[in-house]
Design a protein around this motif. Structure first.
Motif, short mmCIF file in Angstrom:
data_model
loop_
_atom_site.label_atom_id
_atom_site.label_comp_id
_atom_site.label_asym_id
_atom_site.label_seq_id
_atom_site.Cartn_x
_atom_site.Cartn_y
_atom_site.Cartn_z
N PHE A 62 3.80 5.49 2.89
CA PHE A 62 4.86 6.22 2.22
C PHE A 62 3.85 7.69 2.22
O PHE A 62 4.78 8.74 2.15
CB PHE A 62 5.15 5.83 0.83
CG PHE A 62 6.08 4.55 0.77
CD1 PHE A 62 7.25 4.76 0.82
CD2 PHE A 62 5.38 3.43 0.51
CE1 PHE A 62 7.96 3.70 0.82
CE2 PHE A 62 6.15 2.26 0.62
CZ PHE A 62 7.57 2.56 0.76
N LEU A 63 2.66 7.80 1.89
CA LEU A 63 1.93 9.16 1.68
C LEU A 63 1.64 9.85 2.97
O LEU A 63 1.42 10.81 3.03
CB LEU A 63 0.77 8.84 0.74
CG LEU A 63 1.01 8.35 -0.54
CD1 LEU A 63 -0.01 8.18 -1.38
CD2 LEU A 63 2.06 9.36 -1.37
N VAL A 64 1.53 8.82 4.10
CA VAL A 64 0.59 9.26 5.40
C VAL A 64 1.78 9.35 6.49
O VAL A 64 2.17 10.22 7.11
CB VAL A 64 -0.49 8.48 5.97
CG1 VAL A 64 -0.83 9.20 7.09
CG2 VAL A 64 -1.62 8.80 4.71
N PRO A 108 5.50 11.50 5.64
CA PRO A 108 5.62 13.06 6.02
C PRO A 108 5.02 13.36 7.45
O PRO A 108 5.66 14.17 7.82
CB PRO A 108 4.51 13.43 4.96
CG PRO A 108 3.83 12.48 4.31
CD PRO A 108 4.67 11.15 4.82
N SER A 158 0.84 -1.06 0.18
CA SER A 158 -0.01 0.04 0.18
C SER A 158 0.72 1.16 0.23
O SER A 158 2.03 1.25 0.38
CB SER A 158 -0.90 0.19 1.26
OG SER A 158 -1.41 1.17 1.45
N LEU A 159 0.34 2.29 -0.55
CA LEU A 159 1.00 3.46 -0.59
C LEU A 159 0.88 4.38 0.46
O LEU A 159 1.53 5.43 0.82
CB LEU A 159 0.62 4.48 -1.87
CG LEU A 159 1.12 3.84 -3.31
CD1 LEU A 159 0.69 4.69 -4.35
CD2 LEU A 159 2.79 3.66 -3.27
N ILE A 160 -0.14 4.00 1.76
CA ILE A 160 -0.50 4.90 2.57
C ILE A 160 0.78 5.07 3.58
O ILE A 160 0.80 6.16 3.89
CB ILE A 160 -1.70 4.03 3.58
CG1 ILE A 160 -2.98 4.07 2.68
CG2 ILE A 160 -1.93 4.90 4.67
CD1 ILE A 160 -3.53 5.36 2.33
#
Length: 830
Positions: free
Chosen positions: A795-797, A800, A791-793
């Motif tokens: 990396f995206l949440v 950062p 999942s990209l979560i």
């Protein structure tokens, strides 16, 4: 001296203490919860079953089994089975578990219904008790009706709870309870129907252990099973023990993370005290005295941290019944025992002292000459003493893990995994410092160069920050990735050829009409699978009855009473792969039958190619030989089989059918189910979309609990982060003041600090996510045997979010410098 020095450094020592408080709180709360759970299971053991003991069978008891049951005089009995029901009020249909009860069951505990009187009146009035959640879903009320097979009954009330049932179990197939006398009239128990006969006994003065020893072998020989309330509670206890062990390890990781923070902070704290220790030695203080001054401080904050953490752990007890109520078959009663409280204070003391031991040993080797030296830390620590300290730490960690897990191998694996994770994070942190130092960008701007210099300057916090940030991110990311793997494993493909609706228990004379119903709803018949029920009669020429009493037999017990549902066909399907032997598609009845079995059955039955198995096919013995072994993808949600016969053998055996289709929308699925239930009440329909929703819901509940525990690690990591940053505050103030004296502006100092902590935040969280990615990939390949699409979560949440959190903590440390004049700070430091 310990007290006087502690008063002068109380804020820093409070941060040391804060590092371990949450870890201790987590351990104490889990220990208390585990003890409460064990006590509650023992206290509710009879109400979990509702009886003292039961006898059950998945077929109508034969005369010998029935004679044993009758001799014990059952006080209540039931037939339970899975079936479709309909609600005429709104044309709703649902797959449920029907329990036909007679007698005053339960004898312990109670039927919790709304209205309360329905628990007793439903038998006399001939009504049905329907799962309360199901009634809400279909907007049903007492007085409405339910159609079960060929009969329609009034709804007597909502069923809220019954002994031995949990919310998770009813989420798959909600319960419907009806009087036993109506079962035959439903006409649902057709050939091949899955059903269970249970007999309940209320005999509180019976010696259950002796009775079990006497009856269990006799009943097993007749394909029945004997179970007691003590054995049921023991199985439940073991199940929750595994959950408790996992939660304990999660709490332990939070505590370890806090201890790493203590080790790092004490290391810097002692470095700053080197000159003070040297002065004490000049005044005549011995090695032992200087060592004990700081040991007493650390021990004191450890005990205080243990007390505070234990108090928080006790307070958290009120949360666990709320968090875990979906998974508990009874209401949890909370009580406080002394053992976890003692453990909490003991852990605070021992873990603080152990992890502070390495930096504390430096005080032993401080020379009085260090007063005159420019560098404040020229002491050389004994390697032997360091190795002994490390050995003591590792041994204690292993001993504590063993105490939690009760298994030396698992404890060893856990300690190795923890050390490996810490080692990787530490190694990358050290390598980062060396790389920055070796390839320092001399042409970069002033602020960039200063921020990078801070990564390997004296008293840097690179290692501890990367460990704290990386481990916290690693835990939560691994959880997220693993949940995705499990959901992907249960995911249902939405292509036009994929099965998402399965009809069970279709009788031979209903096959054509069911297929026509599919076509009338514009749905294709994807599979029409015949099923033949059978049991094992002998394995490798040894009778199953003999194997039941043979304690040395290497055959799993579940096989000996299991009713196999097998099929026959001339081809393999996508979820099957031959891994040994040769597939035989067709065969004549006058030859020895060559079957294919799944690899898990081969392992559990301890058989291989060429071995013989005799099956009892509804009274007819059928000799077979294993010709091939298949690997079956059981995660593929379609009918799969452990035993597969070739075509040409079982066609004339009594059988029933499973038909499958693909319903593109929920509306088309609901319409087909309504049509099937109205025409064929005995046919059960499984909508795999609903099953996936149930699986996802259960995984979400489990992940919520794990997230709740991971929160301790993450919050501990944040506290360690704050402590580590604050510990080096005075060093930072001096450096920043010197920069300001040399003409640096507030904006430049702010930028230097921001770049350093942003770099640490990004690197630490990225490391944690990448480690989680690798561990999840290994889990997917070797444990779940499932392709892994990350999942990209995270990396995206997470990346950062955690980076900004670290940046905020770092910048908060520099505020005092920016507000104060250089002279004021220099006077204070002087």
């Amino acid at each position: 001296m310990a007290w006087r020095d502690a008063k002068a450094s109380r804020m820093r020592l409070m941060l040391f203490m804060a590092s371990i408080i949450l870890g201790i709180a987590a351990v104490v709360s889990i220990q208390l919860f585990s003890q409460n759970l064990t006590d509650n299971i023992q206290r509710h053991s009879k109400s979990l079953m509702g009886a003292d003991f039961t006898i059950d069978s998945d077929e109508l008891p034969n005369p010998r089994a029935q004679a044993i049951i009758d001799s014990l005089k059952p006080d209540a009995s039931e037939i339970n089975f899975v079936s479709m029901v309909a609600f005429p009020k709104n044309d709703g249909t649902k797959l449920v578990r029907v329990r036909g009860l007679q007698g005053e069951f339960p004898f312990y505990g109670k039927l919790d219904t709304e209205p309360v009187a329905a628990a007793i009146s439903y038998q006399a009035l001939g009504g049905a008790l329907v799962d309360a959640t199901l009634m809400l879903q279909y907007n049903l009320q007492a007085g409405d009706s339910i159609k079960i097979g060929e009969i329609t009954l009034p709804l007597a009330g909502a069923l809220k709870a019954i002994p031995g049932n949990s919310a998770v179990a009813t989420s798959v197939a909600p319960l419907v309870i009806i009087p036993f006398r109506f079962i035959e009239a439903t006409e649902l128990l057709q050939f091949g129907s899955r059903k269970e006969y249970r007999f309940f006994f209320k005999q509180p003065n019976t010696d259950l252990l002796r009775l079990e020893e006497k009856l269990q072998p006799m009943l097993e020989a007749e394909n029945a099973d004997f179970d007691t309330h003590t054995r049921t509670s023991s199985r439940l206890g073991k199940r929750y023990d595994n959950v408790g062990s996992f939660l304990n390890l999660t709490a332990f990781i939070a505590l370890l993370l806090g201890c790493v923070g203590i080790a790092s902070s004490v290391n810097i704290y002692i470095k700053e005290k080197i000159k003070a220790i040297a002065i004490l030695k000049c005044l005549g203080a011995s090695r032992k005295q200087s060592f004990l001054i700081f040991l007493i401080q650390i021990a004191g904050i450890g005990i205080l941290g243990g007390i505070i953490g234990t108090a928080i752990g006790v307070g958290l007890q009120e949360l666990f019944p709320i968090v875990l109520k979906e998974f508990l078959p009874f209401e949890l009663t909370i009580s406080i025992t002394s053992q976890p409280l003692i453990i909490g204070v003991f852990l605070g003391l021992v873990m603080s002292v152990l992890f502070a031991l390495l930096p504390l040993l430096r005080t032993w080797y401080v020379s009085p000459l260090d007063v005159l030296r420019v560098s404040g830390d020229t002491s050389k620590q004994s390697r032997k003493a360091s190795y002994v300290a490390i050995a003591v730490i590792v041994l204690f960690l292993y001993a504590f893990s063993f105490w939690l897990l009760k298994d030396w191998l698992f404890a060893l694996a856990f300690i190795v995994a923890i050390m490996l994770t810490f080692g990787i994070l530490s190694g990358i942190a050290i390598a980062t410092m060396k790389l920055v130092k070796a390839y320092f960008p001399k042409g970069a701007g002033f602020t960039t160069r200063q921020s990078l210099l801070n990564l390997f300057r004296p008293n840097n916090q690179t290692i501890v920050l990367l460990i704290a940030i990386g481990l916290g991110t690693f835990l939560i990311s691994t959880l997220y990735f693993t949940k995705d793997i499990l959901l992907d494993k249960a995911e249902i493909g939405q292509t036009s050829k994929s099965v998402n609706l399965i009809t069970l228990d279709v009788q031979p004379d209903q096959v054509d009409e069911v297929a026509n119903t599919f076509k009338a709803n514009d749905l294709p018949v994807l599979d029409n699978i015949p099923l033949v029920t059978m049991r094992m009669h002998s394995i490798k020429n040894v009778l199953v009855n003999t194997l039941r009493t043979d304690t040395t037999a290497q055959v799993k017990s579940w096989l000996l009473n299991h009713e196999f549902r097998t099929t026959y066909r001339a081809n393999l399907i996508d979820s099957e792969e031959i891994i040994a032997g040769e597939w035989v598609p067709n065969q004549k009845t006058d030859e020895i039958i060559q079957v294919s079995i799944s690899d898990n059955l081969a392992e559990d039955a301890n058989v291989s190619l060429g071995d013989s198995i005799v099956f009892n096919v509804q009274g007819v013995l059928m000799e077979t030989v294993i010709k091939s072994i298949r690997k079956v993808d059981w995660a593929n949600l379609q009918p799969n089989f452990t035993v597969l016969f070739p075509s040409g053998v079982l066609e004339n055996a009594p059988q029933f059918y499973v038909l499958t289709t693909n319903a593109p929308t929920e509306a088309s699925s609901a319409k087909l189910q309504r049509d099937l239930v109205s025409k064929f009440p005995n046919v059960s329909v499984i909508d795999l979309r609903q099953m996936f929703t149930v699986v996802e819901d259960i995984l979400n509940k489990v992940s919520w609990i794990i997230n709740f525990m991971a929160f301790f690690s993450i919050l501990t990591g944040i506290i360690v982060l704050i402590g580590s940053v604050r510990t080096s505050k005075y060093q930072r103030i001096k450096e920043s003041v010197l920069l300001r004296t040399l003409g640096a502006k507030n904006k430049q100092i702010l930028t230097i600090t921001a770049l350093e902590y942003l770099f640490l935040g990004i690197l630490g969280s990225l490391l944690g996510i990448l480690l989680a990615l690798v561990s999840s990939l290994l889990l997917a390949i070797f444990v779940f045997e499932q392709p892994f699409t990350p999942s990209l979560i995270p990396f995206l949440v997470f990346l950062p979010g955690i980076s900004l959190l670290v940046l905020g903590i770092g910048l908060s440390n520099i505020r005092e410098v920016l507000r104060s004049s250089p002279l004021e700070v220099l006077r204070k430091s002087g």
